[in-house]
Design a protein around this motif. Structure first.
Motif, PDB file in Angstrom:
ATOM      1  N   GLU A  25       3.657  10.662   8.158  1.00 12.17           N
ATOM      2  CA  GLU A  25       2.649  10.040   7.277  1.00 12.17           C
ATOM      3  C   GLU A  25       3.325   9.111   6.268  1.00 12.17           C
ATOM      4  OE1 GLU A  25      -1.008  10.183   6.419  1.00 12.17           O
ATOM      5  OE2 GLU A  25      -0.504  10.151   8.561  1.00 12.17           O
ATOM      6  N   ALA A  26       4.386   9.625   5.640  1.00 15.90           N
ATOM      7  CA  ALA A  26       5.071   8.875   4.575  1.00 15.90           C
ATOM      8  C   ALA A  26       5.660   7.567   5.101  1.00 15.90           C
ATOM      9  CB  ALA A  26       6.169   9.733   3.956  1.00 15.90           C
ATOM     10  N   LEU A  27       6.165   7.625   6.340  1.00 14.50           N
ATOM     11  CA  LEU A  27       6.786   6.420   6.894  1.00 14.50           C
ATOM     12  C   LEU A  27       5.776   5.287   7.050  1.00 14.50           C
ATOM     13  CD1 LEU A  27       9.194   8.003   9.530  1.00 14.50           C
ATOM     14  CD2 LEU A  27       9.820   6.858   7.378  1.00 14.50           C
ATOM     15  N   LYS A  28       4.505   5.657   7.260  1.00 17.66           N
ATOM     16  CA  LYS A  28       3.474   4.619   7.387  1.00 17.66           C
ATOM     17  C   LYS A  28       3.326   3.832   6.088  1.00 17.66           C
ATOM     18  CE  LYS A  28       0.564   7.494  10.378  1.00 17.66           C
ATOM     19  NZ  LYS A  28      -0.627   8.345  10.252  1.00 17.66           N
ATOM     20  N   TYR A  29       3.781   4.450   4.970  1.00 19.63           N
ATOM     21  CA  TYR A  29       3.631   3.805   3.658  1.00 19.63           C
ATOM     22  C   TYR A  29       4.979   3.413   3.051  1.00 19.63           C
ATOM     23  CZ  TYR A  29      -1.175   5.226   4.122  1.00 19.63           C
ATOM     24  OH  TYR A  29      -2.468   5.363   4.587  1.00 19.63           O
ATOM     25  N   ASP A  30       5.972   3.253   3.909  1.00 21.67           N
ATOM     26  CA  ASP A  30       7.298   2.764   3.463  1.00 21.67           C
ATOM     27  C   ASP A  30       7.944   3.581   2.362  1.00 21.67           C
ATOM     28  OD1 ASP A  30       7.162   0.662   5.197  1.00 21.67           O
ATOM     29  OD2 ASP A  30       6.193  -0.670   3.734  1.00 21.67           O
ATOM     30  N   ILE A  31       7.759   4.875   2.385  1.00 23.24           N
ATOM     31  CA  ILE A  31       8.424   5.718   1.380  1.00 23.24           C
ATOM     32  C   ILE A  31       9.933   5.645   1.640  1.00 23.24           C
ATOM     33  CG2 ILE A  31       8.684   8.091   0.514  1.00 23.24           C
ATOM     34  CD1 ILE A  31       5.918   6.768  -0.131  1.00 23.24           C
ATOM     35  N   MET A  56      -2.351  15.703  -3.778  1.00 24.39           N
ATOM     36  CA  MET A  56      -3.445  14.875  -3.272  1.00 24.39           C
ATOM     37  C   MET A  56      -3.282  14.567  -1.780  1.00 24.39           C
ATOM     38  SD  MET A  56      -5.303  14.629  -5.913  1.00 24.39           S
ATOM     39  CE  MET A  56      -6.520  13.415  -5.463  1.00 24.39           C
ATOM     40  N   GLY A  57      -2.104  14.872  -1.225  1.00 21.85           N
ATOM     41  CA  GLY A  57      -1.892  14.591   0.205  1.00 21.85           C
ATOM     42  C   GLY A  57      -1.826  13.089   0.477  1.00 21.85           C
ATOM     43  N   SER A  58      -2.109  12.747   1.717  1.00 26.33           N
ATOM     44  CA  SER A  58      -1.948  11.353   2.175  1.00 26.33           C
ATOM     45  C   SER A  58      -2.660  10.330   1.305  1.00 26.33           C
ATOM     46  CB  SER A  58      -2.474  11.209   3.596  1.00 26.33           C
ATOM     47  OG  SER A  58      -1.772  12.073   4.436  1.00 26.33           O
ATOM     48  N   LYS A  59      -3.731  10.760   0.660  1.00 22.58           N
ATOM     49  CA  LYS A  59      -4.498   9.852  -0.197  1.00 22.58           C
ATOM     50  C   LYS A  59      -3.621   9.209  -1.286  1.00 22.58           C
ATOM     51  CE  LYS A  59      -8.390  10.381  -3.250  1.00 22.58           C
ATOM     52  NZ  LYS A  59      -9.106  11.379  -4.011  1.00 22.58           N
ATOM     53  N   ALA A  60      -2.548   9.934  -1.684  1.00 19.75           N
ATOM     54  CA  ALA A  60      -1.679   9.427  -2.761  1.00 19.75           C
ATOM     55  C   ALA A  60      -0.679   8.379  -2.260  1.00 19.75           C
ATOM     56  CB  ALA A  60      -0.919  10.590  -3.404  1.00 19.75           C
ATOM     57  N   LEU A  61      -0.472   8.320  -0.962  1.00 19.21           N
ATOM     58  CA  LEU A  61       0.591   7.447  -0.451  1.00 19.21           C
ATOM     59  C   LEU A  61       0.349   5.957  -0.750  1.00 19.21           C
ATOM     60  CD1 LEU A  61       1.354   9.424   2.839  1.00 19.21           C
ATOM     61  CD2 LEU A  61       2.820   9.235   0.820  1.00 19.21           C
ATOM     62  N   PRO A  62      -0.900   5.456  -0.618  1.00 20.48           N
ATOM     63  CA  PRO A  62      -1.106   4.042  -0.964  1.00 20.48           C
ATOM     64  C   PRO A  62      -0.817   3.739  -2.442  1.00 20.48           C
ATOM     65  CG  PRO A  62      -3.021   4.924   0.228  1.00 20.48           C
ATOM     66  CD  PRO A  62      -2.106   6.076  -0.042  1.00 20.48           C
ATOM     67  N   TRP A  63      -1.045   4.714  -3.324  1.00 23.81           N
ATOM     68  CA  TRP A  63      -0.749   4.484  -4.755  1.00 23.81           C
ATOM     69  C   TRP A  63       0.746   4.276  -4.932  1.00 23.81           C
ATOM     70  CZ3 TRP A  63      -3.295   9.783  -6.229  1.00 23.81           C
ATOM     71  CH2 TRP A  63      -4.661   9.759  -5.856  1.00 23.81           C
ATOM     72  N   LEU A  64       1.536   5.071  -4.205  1.00 22.17           N
ATOM     73  CA  LEU A  64       2.996   4.966  -4.332  1.00 22.17           C
ATOM     74  C   LEU A  64       3.495   3.670  -3.696  1.00 22.17           C
ATOM     75  CD1 LEU A  64       3.796   8.713  -3.649  1.00 22.17           C
ATOM     76  CD2 LEU A  64       4.031   7.500  -5.822  1.00 22.17           C
ATOM     77  N   LYS A  65       2.850   3.292  -2.608  1.00 22.88           N
ATOM     78  CA  LYS A  65       3.231   2.032  -1.967  1.00 22.88           C
ATOM     79  C   LYS A  65       2.981   0.861  -2.922  1.00 22.88           C
ATOM     80  CE  LYS A  65       2.951  -0.704   2.126  1.00 22.88           C
ATOM     81  NZ  LYS A  65       2.453  -0.910   3.465  1.00 22.88           N
TER      82      LYS A  65
END
Ligand code: PEP
Ligand code: MN
Length: 384
Positions: free
Chosen positions: A120-126, A89-98
């Protein structure tokens, strides 16, 4: 000295002390954000192959968290062998993981294959990044990632390359370490093989075992999902990993595997995963009881004596092989004679069955012996 099977470039085939890069590692599994459900159990990272929707991500995470798993994996960008399949899903999935991280307190691991994924991932605290098998194969990709990861504290897990090349695997780990990444671990996910095999990727356990001999402190996780390719084979791979004393399991779990958008055959439900983990027999890596130790020592002594005998026999066999070589040379006969070779193999394979030795094993042993004989005879043939 360790044979690090190397790719066909000009790097040494052998990784010995002289070429060994001294790593600076920070290897406590807890520092890698890993936990286990209870003592005496492997460290676990689990989650779906791919993050597919907010609901799928959250429902799977809730169930895994409830069974004591604290590190959640999910693919966001999926490297696929052929175009046209689901590529994540790309970046769209990152908020779900956050959201999983925020609401459930789980640590999040995703795959990164290029610097933009890291940024990209760092923006969502992965929390954790893993590098996939198709990325580890390429030193340019690894170097780009190493440069992007410079100065970050996130643990990095490096999967083995798709091909059975220990040097390439070690090389990737070294590149990251040279860039300052200290929180490193490896993931063994098996090796692709042309032809039909029981598993999706052949485990070739000797390669992660060699990696462990080369870097004894580096934690190694087993990824039974990508080795097995089928959920009914996961248990035996996990048990084997435990019996070989690897540190953890990196395993795919999906709330409803049958509708998964990628790797559906190998994903297991959280309930199935719980059952699997509960079924594992975890044996002691160290011997505490002195009687157990004494018996073990006695049996090891016997093994050592048998190995001595094996070496003697091999030496004798090669001496005769050389004699045959001289005889063939004197009489102008070719080294390889397939009638004789078929006779040797045929006889030993029949014997293998009687002796409860697998045909595969005996075939390998005799092939290796035969190859060595041919080498010795070849040398004699070509001596001036
Ligand atoms: C994955 O872990 O989902 C994955 C793509 O694995 P690999 O790189 O081992 O194929
Ligand atoms: Mn997968």
């Amino acid at each position: 000295m360790l044979e690090a099977r190397s790719s066909n470039d000009d790097e040494p085939r052998t990784t010995n002390k002289k070429t060994k890069y001294i790593m600076e590692l920070q290897l406590e599994l807890e520092e890698l954000e890993c936990t286990r459900r209870r003592d005496n159990e492997p460290y676990i990272i689990a989650g779906p192959c791919s993050a597919e929707s907010e609901e799928q991500v959250m429902e799977t995470a809730v169930r895994l968290k409830a069974m004591g798993i604290t590190v959640y994996r999910a693919g966001v960008w999926k490297p696929r062998t052929r175009p046209g399949s689901f590529e994540g899903m790309g970046s769209k999935a990152l908020p779900w993981l956050k959201k999983v991280k925020k609401e459930l307190g789980m640590k999040i691991a995703i795959e990164v294959a290029q610097p933009s994924h890291v940024f990209e991932a760092l923006k969502y605290d992965i929390d954790i990044f893993w590098i996939g098998a198709r990325t580890t194969v390429n030193p340019f990709f690894i170097q780009d990632l190493a440069d992007a990861l410079k100065g970050l504290e996130n643990p990095i897990f490096v999967k083995n390359p798709v091909n059975p090349d220990l040097s390439l695997w070690i090389g990737a780990i070294e590149r990251l370490n040279r860039a300052g990444v200290k929180k490193l671990a490896a993931i063994h996910r098996g090796f692709s093989y042309f032809g039909t095999t029981k598993y999706r990727n052949v485990p070739q356990w000797e390669i992660p075992i060699d990696l462990h001999r080369y870097l004894p402190d580096l934690p190694i996780f087993t990824d039974p999902s990508h080795i097995a390719g089928r959920r009914d084979l996961l248990q035996e791979i996990c048990q084997e990993a435990m019996d070989l004393n690897f540190d953890g399991l990196f395993i795919e779990s999906h709330i409803n595997p049958d509708v998964a958008l990628s790797d559906k055959a190998q994903q297991v439900t959280p309930d199935g995963l719980k059952e699997l983990l509960d079924s594992l027999i975890i044996r002691d890596a160290e011997v505490h009881d002195s009687r157990v130790m004494r018996d073990l020592k006695r049996m090891r002594k016997q093994i050592d004596m048998l190995d001595d005998e094996l070496m003697e026999v091999l030496e004798k066999r090669m001496t005769i092989a050389k004699e045959i070589g001289r005889h063939k040379k004197a009489n102008n006969i070719t080294i390889f004679q397939d009638v004789r070779w078929n006779e040797i193999v045929g006889k030993r394979l029949t014997q293998a069955q009687e002796k409860d030795l697998s045909e595969e094993f005996i075939d390998k042993v005799f092939r290796a012996i035969h190859t060595e004989s041919i080498k010795k005879q070849n040398k004699i043939m070509n001596e001036k």
